[in-house]
Design a protein around this motif. Structure first.
Motif, mmCIF file in Angstrom:
data_model
loop_
_atom_site.group_PDB
_atom_site.id
_atom_site.type_symbol
_atom_site.label_atom_id
_atom_site.label_comp_id
_atom_site.label_asym_id
_atom_site.label_seq_id
_atom_site.Cartn_x
_atom_site.Cartn_y
_atom_site.Cartn_z
ATOM 1 N N ASP A 167 0.831 -1.203 0.000
ATOM 2 C CA ASP A 167 0.000 0.000 0.000
ATOM 3 C C ASP A 167 0.870 1.258 0.000
ATOM 4 O O ASP A 167 2.104 1.185 -0.013
ATOM 5 N N THR A 168 0.227 2.420 0.014
ATOM 6 C CA THR A 168 0.959 3.685 -0.109
ATOM 7 C C THR A 168 1.825 4.000 1.104
ATOM 8 O O THR A 168 2.750 4.800 1.008
ATOM 9 N N TRP A 238 -4.680 -5.860 -5.368
ATOM 10 C CA TRP A 238 -4.128 -4.525 -5.560
ATOM 11 C C TRP A 238 -4.463 -3.661 -4.353
ATOM 12 O O TRP A 238 -5.422 -3.933 -3.635
ATOM 13 N N ALA A 239 -3.686 -2.585 -4.176
ATOM 14 C CA ALA A 239 -4.037 -1.505 -3.243
ATOM 15 C C ALA A 239 -4.141 -0.221 -4.051
ATOM 16 O O ALA A 239 -3.243 0.109 -4.823
ATOM 17 N N ASP A 240 -5.250 0.514 -3.880
ATOM 18 C CA ASP A 240 -5.399 1.752 -4.638
ATOM 19 C C ASP A 240 -4.824 2.947 -3.863
ATOM 20 O O ASP A 240 -4.219 2.777 -2.796
ATOM 21 N N ALA A 241 -4.999 4.148 -4.396
ATOM 22 C CA ALA A 241 -4.417 5.350 -3.798
ATOM 23 C C ALA A 241 -4.986 5.667 -2.421
ATOM 24 O O ALA A 241 -4.392 6.439 -1.651
ATOM 25 N N LEU A 245 -8.009 -2.324 -0.611
ATOM 26 C CA LEU A 245 -7.506 -3.527 -1.287
ATOM 27 C C LEU A 245 -8.582 -4.084 -2.223
ATOM 28 O O LEU A 245 -9.753 -4.173 -1.846
ATOM 29 N N TRP A 246 -8.154 -4.445 -3.417
ATOM 30 C CA TRP A 246 -9.041 -5.009 -4.431
ATOM 31 C C TRP A 246 -8.587 -6.430 -4.752
ATOM 32 O O TRP A 246 -7.403 -6.722 -4.852
#
Length: 251
Positions: A167-168, A238-241, A245-246
């Motif tokens: 993640d970010t 995935w981790a978005d901005a 989590l997707w």
């Protein structure tokens, strides 16, 4: 080893893990396939590809398949350290450009084949691997502790074909796969874990402590604390901005 050359070329394989470093170089490790002599099996070679020169460099590991791990001392980098040959491991990169590796199916430190839960980090600046967690033996059960509570003793069980993302904030996430929870009977998993680089601790965040957990879907588009993906391997994460989590698919 360590020398780029237009003639260099990794053998064909599947089940390798890959990274892209901060300079745009492409890396991969292991998998199952052909070694330098045409023999087939699990591999532990580490390679780097420079898009600018178009050359591969064999960085570390053996040119011969079926090699055991050399773990060395936990937490101590050493030129002799090397993960055992394996396929379908899990990988991440961190903000320092280091390459992280977890688990897979392959050879442990005793030359035995099984599911693995050893955790490694490779530092391109030093060229050394460090064994940082998990066991040097195969087929180990998970240590879950208390959900959402980090602890030095926590550790995901041995598995392969798990999903990962960063993640970010630089936290490493791990989900599912096929392997061991708290029983000696292996199966599909749906446990979600996070790893904090600052503390070196795993936290069990969600999911079951047993295999073959069914999905709990709830209402489409509506978040709920009871919702849970079913156990699976080979999924995408995935981790978005916004650090959401997707998840998609799997087996």
């Amino acid at each position: 080893q360590g020398t780029p050359d237009p003639a260099n070329n990794p053998g064909r394989r599947n089940g390798a893990v890959s990274w892209t470093d901060s300079a745009g170089a492409l890396w991969f490790f292991g998998g199952t396939g052909l070694d330098a002599s045409g023999g087939e099996g699990f591999l532990n070679d580490l390679w780097k590809f420079d898009p600018l020169s178009g050359n591969w460099t064999w960085i570390k590991g053996s040119s011969v398949h079926s090699q055991p791990g050399i773990h060395g001392e936990l937490g101590v980098a050493h030129p002799d350290n090397i993960p055992g040959a394996r396929g379908w491991a899990t990988s991440w990169t961190d903000a320092q450009g280091r390459l992280w590796l977890f688990g897979g199916q392959g050879y442990d430190g005793n030359s035995l084949i099984g599911r693995l839960n050893d955790q490694w980090v490779f530092d391109p600046a030093t060229g050394n691997w460090t064994w940082v967690g998990g066991s040097s033996e195969s087929n180990k059960l998970g240590v879950y502790g208390t959900r959402t509570v980090p602890a030095a003793e926590n550790m995901p069980g041995a598995r392969y074909r798990a999903a990962s993302c960063t993640d970010t904030s630089g936290t490493l996430w791990l989900l599912g796969g096929h392997g061991y929870a708290t029983s000696t009977k292996a199966g599909y998993l749906n446990d979600l874990w996070k790893y904090d680089l600052a503390t070196g601790c795993w936290t069990w965040m969600k999911g079951d402590k047993y295999t073959k957990g069914p999905g709990a879907y709830g209402t489409l588009g509506v978040p709920d604390s009871d919702n849970l993906p079913g156990a699976r391997s080979g999924l995408l994460l995935w981790a978005d901005a916004h650090n959401v989590l997707w998840l998609f698919g799997g087996n």
